[in-house]
Design a protein around this motif. Structure first.
Motif, PDB file in Angstrom:
ATOM      1  N   THR A  61     -31.025 -41.216  29.383  1.00 40.33           N
ATOM      2  CA  THR A  61     -32.232 -41.037  30.186  1.00 40.33           C
ATOM      3  C   THR A  61     -31.963 -40.041  31.308  1.00 40.33           C
ATOM      4  N   SER A  63     -33.372 -39.009  35.273  1.00 42.44           N
ATOM      5  CA  SER A  63     -34.171 -39.513  36.398  1.00 42.44           C
ATOM      6  C   SER A  63     -35.334 -38.557  36.697  1.00 42.44           C
ATOM      7  N   TRP A  64     -36.352 -39.088  37.274  1.00 39.08           N
ATOM      8  CA  TRP A  64     -37.510 -38.287  37.671  1.00 39.08           C
ATOM      9  C   TRP A  64     -37.097 -37.222  38.688  1.00 39.08           C
ATOM     10  N   ASP A  65     -36.239 -37.566  39.616  1.00 42.26           N
ATOM     11  CA  ASP A  65     -35.767 -36.589  40.607  1.00 42.26           C
ATOM     12  C   ASP A  65     -35.068 -35.416  39.929  1.00 42.26           C
ATOM     13  N   SER A  66     -34.272 -35.698  38.910  1.00 38.21           N
ATOM     14  CA  SER A  66     -33.586 -34.634  38.182  1.00 38.21           C
ATOM     15  C   SER A  66     -34.587 -33.719  37.479  1.00 38.21           C
ATOM     16  N   ILE A  67     -35.597 -34.303  36.891  1.00 40.35           N
ATOM     17  CA  ILE A  67     -36.625 -33.503  36.211  1.00 40.35           C
ATOM     18  C   ILE A  67     -37.352 -32.613  37.217  1.00 40.35           C
ATOM     19  N   LYS A  68     -37.704 -33.183  38.368  1.00 39.40           N
ATOM     20  CA  LYS A  68     -38.393 -32.387  39.394  1.00 39.40           C
ATOM     21  C   LYS A  68     -37.540 -31.223  39.848  1.00 39.40           C
ATOM     22  N   GLN A  69     -36.252 -31.448  40.012  1.00 39.16           N
ATOM     23  CA  GLN A  69     -35.350 -30.384  40.428  1.00 39.16           C
ATOM     24  C   GLN A  69     -35.301 -29.267  39.381  1.00 39.16           C
TER      25      GLN A  69
END
Length: 73
Positions: A61, A63-69
């Motif tokens: 998986t 993280s959402w933070d990683s995707i945003k970055q």
């Protein structure tokens, strides 16, 4: 335009706002009924497959933070 459609449009013009709203809801709902009958089962199968891939470690998986970055970069 067919005669039936012309008559429907003429009849709709005489409806109240509330009746037009109800008719619109009915028409939209009738469109939803034309979807692929097997689609819900296909979505359930896909969700089960994805869950199993995560549980077995086949995929990781993110993280959402990683995707945003990644999007911002």
């Amino acid at each position: 335009m067919t005669k039936i459609m012309e008559r429907v449009i003429e009849d709709v013009q005489s409806l109240s706002t509330n009746e037009k709203n109800n008719l619109m809801k009915y028409l939209i709902a009738s469109l939803d009924e034309t979807h692929d009958n097997d689609s819900e089962q296909q979505w359930a199968n896909l969700a089960k497959q994805r869950y199993e891939e995560i549980e077995t470690g086949k995929v990781q998986t993110v993280s959402w933070d990683s995707i945003k970055q990644q999007v911002i970069s």
